[in-house]
Design a protein around this motif. Structure first.
Motif, PDB file in Angstrom:
ATOM      1  N   ASN A   1      -0.626 -11.411   0.456  1.00  0.00           N
ATOM      2  CA  ASN A   1      -1.671 -12.425   0.266  1.00  0.00           C
ATOM      3  C   ASN A   1      -2.018 -12.496  -1.222  1.00  0.00           C
ATOM      4  OD1 ASN A   1      -4.219 -13.848   0.227  1.00  0.00           O
ATOM      5  ND2 ASN A   1      -4.375 -13.421   2.410  1.00  0.00           N
ATOM      6  N   LYS A   2      -2.016 -13.722  -1.776  1.00  0.00           N
ATOM      7  CA  LYS A   2      -2.292 -13.898  -3.203  1.00  0.00           C
ATOM      8  C   LYS A   2      -3.752 -13.580  -3.518  1.00  0.00           C
ATOM      9  CE  LYS A   2      -0.604 -17.252  -6.606  1.00  0.00           C
ATOM     10  NZ  LYS A   2      -0.141 -18.632  -6.817  1.00  0.00           N
ATOM     11  N   TYR A   3      -4.594 -13.681  -2.503  1.00  0.00           N
ATOM     12  CA  TYR A   3      -6.030 -13.420  -2.675  1.00  0.00           C
ATOM     13  C   TYR A   3      -6.454 -12.388  -1.628  1.00  0.00           C
ATOM     14  CZ  TYR A   3      -5.237 -17.805  -5.046  1.00  0.00           C
ATOM     15  OH  TYR A   3      -4.719 -18.777  -5.860  1.00  0.00           O
ATOM     16  N   PRO A   4      -5.948 -11.148  -1.748  1.00  0.00           N
ATOM     17  CA  PRO A   4      -6.134 -10.192  -0.648  1.00  0.00           C
ATOM     18  C   PRO A   4      -7.544  -9.622  -0.573  1.00  0.00           C
ATOM     19  CG  PRO A   4      -5.069  -9.113  -2.498  1.00  0.00           C
ATOM     20  CD  PRO A   4      -5.228 -10.571  -2.884  1.00  0.00           C
ATOM     21  N   ALA A   5      -7.922  -9.233   0.661  1.00  0.00           N
ATOM     22  CA  ALA A   5      -9.183  -8.512   0.847  1.00  0.00           C
ATOM     23  C   ALA A   5      -8.973  -7.038   0.521  1.00  0.00           C
ATOM     24  CB  ALA A   5      -9.658  -8.681   2.284  1.00  0.00           C
ATOM     25  N   VAL A   6      -7.769  -6.551   0.770  1.00  0.00           N
ATOM     26  CA  VAL A   6      -7.454  -5.134   0.532  1.00  0.00           C
ATOM     27  C   VAL A   6      -6.102  -5.057  -0.164  1.00  0.00           C
ATOM     28  CG1 VAL A   6      -8.757  -4.221   2.497  1.00  0.00           C
ATOM     29  CG2 VAL A   6      -6.401  -4.985   2.851  1.00  0.00           C
ATOM     30  N   ARG A   7      -5.851  -3.954  -0.879  1.00  0.00           N
ATOM     31  CA  ARG A   7      -4.568  -3.788  -1.570  1.00  0.00           C
ATOM     32  C   ARG A   7      -4.016  -2.396  -1.373  1.00  0.00           C
ATOM     33  NH1 ARG A   7      -5.071  -6.355  -7.515  1.00  0.00           N
ATOM     34  NH2 ARG A   7      -3.400  -4.848  -7.794  1.00  0.00           N
ATOM     35  N   ILE A   8      -2.694  -2.327  -1.222  1.00  0.00           N
ATOM     36  CA  ILE A   8      -2.035  -1.056  -0.947  1.00  0.00           C
ATOM     37  C   ILE A   8      -2.033  -0.139  -2.160  1.00  0.00           C
ATOM     38  CG2 ILE A   8       0.360  -1.761  -1.485  1.00  0.00           C
ATOM     39  CD1 ILE A   8      -0.733   0.128   1.689  1.00  0.00           C
ATOM     40  N   ASP A   9      -2.203  -0.710  -3.386  1.00  0.00           N
ATOM     41  CA  ASP A   9      -2.183   0.136  -4.584  1.00  0.00           C
ATOM     42  C   ASP A   9      -3.582   0.618  -4.980  1.00  0.00           C
ATOM     43  OD1 ASP A   9      -3.172  -2.272  -5.394  1.00  0.00           O
ATOM     44  OD2 ASP A   9      -1.654  -2.649  -6.927  1.00  0.00           O
ATOM     45  N   ARG A  10      -4.559   0.402  -4.102  1.00  0.00           N
ATOM     46  CA  ARG A  10      -5.906   0.920  -4.369  1.00  0.00           C
ATOM     47  C   ARG A  10      -6.022   2.340  -3.843  1.00  0.00           C
ATOM     48  NH1 ARG A  10      -9.148  -3.867  -4.623  1.00  0.00           N
ATOM     49  NH2 ARG A  10      -8.206  -4.894  -6.406  1.00  0.00           N
ATOM     50  N   PRO A  11      -6.921   3.153  -4.444  1.00  0.00           N
ATOM     51  CA  PRO A  11      -7.143   4.486  -3.866  1.00  0.00           C
ATOM     52  C   PRO A  11      -7.696   4.352  -2.446  1.00  0.00           C
ATOM     53  CG  PRO A  11      -8.750   3.994  -5.594  1.00  0.00           C
ATOM     54  CD  PRO A  11      -7.744   2.895  -5.621  1.00  0.00           C
ATOM     55  N   ILE A  12      -7.391   5.373  -1.635  1.00  0.00           N
ATOM     56  CA  ILE A  12      -7.727   5.318  -0.210  1.00  0.00           C
ATOM     57  C   ILE A  12      -9.204   5.058   0.044  1.00  0.00           C
ATOM     58  CG2 ILE A  12      -7.877   6.794   1.866  1.00  0.00           C
ATOM     59  CD1 ILE A  12      -5.079   7.262   1.671  1.00  0.00           C
ATOM     60  N   GLU A  13     -10.070   5.593  -0.847  1.00  0.00           N
ATOM     61  CA  GLU A  13     -11.506   5.404  -0.597  1.00  0.00           C
ATOM     62  C   GLU A  13     -11.993   4.017  -1.028  1.00  0.00           C
ATOM     63  OE1 GLU A  13     -10.702   7.650  -4.355  1.00  0.00           O
ATOM     64  OE2 GLU A  13     -10.049   7.765  -2.290  1.00  0.00           O
ATOM     65  N   GLY A  14     -11.144   3.251  -1.748  1.00  0.00           N
ATOM     66  CA  GLY A  14     -11.526   1.904  -2.154  1.00  0.00           C
ATOM     67  C   GLY A  14     -11.089   0.888  -1.107  1.00  0.00           C
ATOM     68  N   ALA A  15     -10.822  -0.356  -1.554  1.00  0.00           N
ATOM     69  CA  ALA A  15     -10.382  -1.394  -0.615  1.00  0.00           C
ATOM     70  C   ALA A  15      -8.879  -1.262  -0.417  1.00  0.00           C
ATOM     71  CB  ALA A  15     -10.758  -2.764  -1.141  1.00  0.00           C
ATOM     72  N   PHE A  16      -8.498  -0.133   0.185  1.00  0.00           N
ATOM     73  CA  PHE A  16      -7.089   0.210   0.379  1.00  0.00           C
ATOM     74  C   PHE A  16      -6.581  -0.412   1.665  1.00  0.00           C
ATOM     75  CE2 PHE A  16      -4.258   3.197   2.671  1.00  0.00           C
ATOM     76  CZ  PHE A  16      -3.176   3.245   1.809  1.00  0.00           C
ATOM     77  N   GLY A  17      -5.359  -0.936   1.621  1.00  0.00           N
ATOM     78  CA  GLY A  17      -4.777  -1.501   2.833  1.00  0.00           C
ATOM     79  C   GLY A  17      -3.757  -2.549   2.474  1.00  0.00           C
ATOM     80  N   ALA A  18      -3.324  -3.302   3.489  1.00  0.00           N
ATOM     81  CA  ALA A  18      -2.331  -4.349   3.290  1.00  0.00           C
ATOM     82  C   ALA A  18      -2.876  -5.653   3.820  1.00  0.00           C
ATOM     83  CB  ALA A  18      -1.051  -3.983   4.025  1.00  0.00           C
ATOM     84  N   HIS A  19      -2.497  -6.729   3.159  1.00  0.00           N
ATOM     85  CA  HIS A  19      -2.926  -8.059   3.601  1.00  0.00           C
ATOM     86  C   HIS A  19      -1.783  -9.015   3.296  1.00  0.00           C
ATOM     87  CE1 HIS A  19      -6.453 -11.169   3.692  1.00  0.00           C
ATOM     88  NE2 HIS A  19      -5.491 -11.425   4.561  1.00  0.00           N
ATOM     89  N   GLU A  20      -1.102  -9.451   4.340  1.00  0.00           N
ATOM     90  CA  GLU A  20       0.092 -10.280   4.164  1.00  0.00           C
ATOM     91  C   GLU A  20      -0.060 -11.612   4.880  1.00  0.00           C
ATOM     92  OE1 GLU A  20       3.598  -6.928   4.096  1.00  0.00           O
ATOM     93  OE2 GLU A  20       2.972  -7.663   6.049  1.00  0.00           O
ATOM     94  N   VAL A  21       0.680 -12.581   4.363  1.00  0.00           N
ATOM     95  CA  VAL A  21       0.736 -13.896   4.993  1.00  0.00           C
ATOM     96  C   VAL A  21       2.128 -14.080   5.582  1.00  0.00           C
ATOM     97  CG1 VAL A  21       0.576 -16.388   4.612  1.00  0.00           C
ATOM     98  CG2 VAL A  21      -0.928 -14.833   3.347  1.00  0.00           C
ATOM     99  N   ILE A  22       2.178 -14.533   6.828  1.00  0.00           N
ATOM    100  CA  ILE A  22       3.454 -14.835   7.470  1.00  0.00           C
ATOM    101  C   ILE A  22       3.588 -16.353   7.507  1.00  0.00           C
ATOM    102  CG2 ILE A  22       4.807 -14.607   9.595  1.00  0.00           C
ATOM    103  CD1 ILE A  22       3.126 -12.053  10.182  1.00  0.00           C
ATOM    104  N   ILE A  23       4.477 -16.878   6.685  1.00  0.00           N
ATOM    105  CA  ILE A  23       4.696 -18.331   6.633  1.00  0.00           C
ATOM    106  C   ILE A  23       5.697 -18.658   7.729  1.00  0.00           C
ATOM    107  CG2 ILE A  23       5.419 -20.258   5.180  1.00  0.00           C
ATOM    108  CD1 ILE A  23       4.729 -18.369   2.752  1.00  0.00           C
ATOM    109  N   GLU A  24       5.306 -19.488   8.695  1.00  0.00           N
ATOM    110  CA  GLU A  24       6.028 -19.562   9.966  1.00  0.00           C
ATOM    111  C   GLU A  24       7.047 -20.689  10.077  1.00  0.00           C
ATOM    112  OE1 GLU A  24       2.692 -17.232  12.615  1.00  0.00           O
ATOM    113  OE2 GLU A  24       2.447 -19.389  12.335  1.00  0.00           O
TER     114      GLU A  24
END
Ligand code: ZN
Ligand code: ZN
Ligand code: ZN
Length: 329
Positions: free
Chosen positions: A82-105
């Motif tokens: 996601n170009k405008y993610p709520a969470v990011r995988i490169d954030r530390p775990i205690e921050g807004a850590f996670g994945a946010h992807e778009v599936i273009i169908e």
């Protein structure tokens, strides 16, 4: 007279108030019988120059994590961060850590996922499973959600068909409530609350929308929205990321059936499609049961919903199921 209903899983309270549907400005024509609004003009171009999700405009989205292509090499589905993610995988775990992807169908500019047909939709369902499977294997990630916002009133910012996957280091609160209720039920009854619910609904029949070999769609006893539907597998399974390959095609056919029925009763209706699945561990394997919730966005959620957590639904789930079944009868 409005009737208070209590959801048998999480105890959500809903007033079914069908007489409100007749009020002229309240909920639009779709609830009382359908509108003729069609979002796609018949001459819509296959691709649109200014749409970042259309084929040819890939430069406007991040590099794809995964691409599914047809025999000619044309991509049919792209998974991009996601170009405008709520969470990011490169954030530390205690921050807004996670994945946010778009599936273009789709590579072409489609607005309604039912236009894909059963085979292409099955390829998309496989991507949903595979992305959850990918994130389940990442350290620190505990849970995931696949969701589709279809239409502006359901939160979509772009109309081109797409879904999103998010994966986070905690259990998503809405599912956490379901997990707790399912654990309690399993503790006292020794069975899965969703398997139990589906058996009862299929036996009673009045809220059954569609019943295939392996899957069924019902309207919930206490719906938040008109035409809300739940899709359940007849075999018990807690984790969608563990879905078997041969379960994908029949699931896509069931999903397509449900969404086509929604289009038939409420053309162009905005909706959220939500996949509720257990966290990425086997703690809830016996008690929880993955399911899809299709939540149309026809009735406005206002003070009572946001402030009090009580929904008002202007169409009973029994009448909703009858209309959704209409072409079968
Ligand atoms: Zn497009
Ligand atoms: Zn079950
Ligand atoms: Zn759920």
């Amino acid at each position: 007279m409005p009737e208070l209903r209590i959801d048998p899983i999480i105890g959500r309270r809903v007033y079914i108030a069908e007489d409100r549907a007749g009020r002229p400005s309240d909920y639009g024509a779709a609830v009382s019988g359908g509108s003729s609004a069609s979002e796609t003009p018949p001459t819509a171009p296959a691709v649109r120059g200014n749409c970042p999700f259309c084929a040819g405009n890939e430069i406007h989205t991040p590099v794809a994590e995964l691409t599914v292509s047809d025999a000619s090499g044309q991509w049919q589905c792209r998974v991009v961060p996601n170009k405008y993610p709520a969470v990011r995988i490169d954030r530390p775990i205690e921050g807004a850590f996670g994945a946010h992807e778009v599936i273009i169908e789709s590579p072409e500019h489609l607005l309604d996922v039912t236009r894909l047909g059963p085979e292409r939709l099955a390829a998309i369902v496989r991507v949903y499973r595979d992305r959850l499977r990918h994130w389940a294997a990442q350290p620190g990630i505990r849970h995931g959600l696949v969701f589709k916002n279809s239409g502006c009133d359901a939160g979509a910012s772009l109309e081109h068909i797409h879904s999103q996957v998010t994966a986070v280091p905690f259990v998503l609160p809405v599912v956490e409530r379901e997990l707790a209720a399912a654990e309690r039920f399993y503790g006292s009854q020794g069975t899965c609350i969703f398997c139990d619910l589906l058996q009862r609904e299929l036996a009673a029949g009045q809220r059954v929308v569609a019943n295939h070999d392996a899957y069924a769609v019902v309207t919930p006893h206490a719906p938040r929205q008109p035409y809300e539907m739940w899709l359940l597998s007849k075999t018990h399974a807690a984790r969608f990321d563990q879905l078997a390959d041969d379960a994908i095609e029949p699931l896509a056919a069931m999903l397509l059936d449900a969404l086509e029925r929604l289009q038939a009763v409420a053309p162009g209706c905005p909706y959220n499609l939500l996949l509720h699945t257990a966290p990425f561990d086997d703690e809830h394997a016996a008690s929880y049961h993955w399911h899809w919730e299709i939540v149309p966005r026809l009735a406005h959620e206002a003070g009572l919903e946001w402030g009090g957590g009580v929904h008002i639904c202007p169409l009973s789930p029994e009448n909703a199921a009858r209309r959704l079944r209409r072409n079968d009868e």
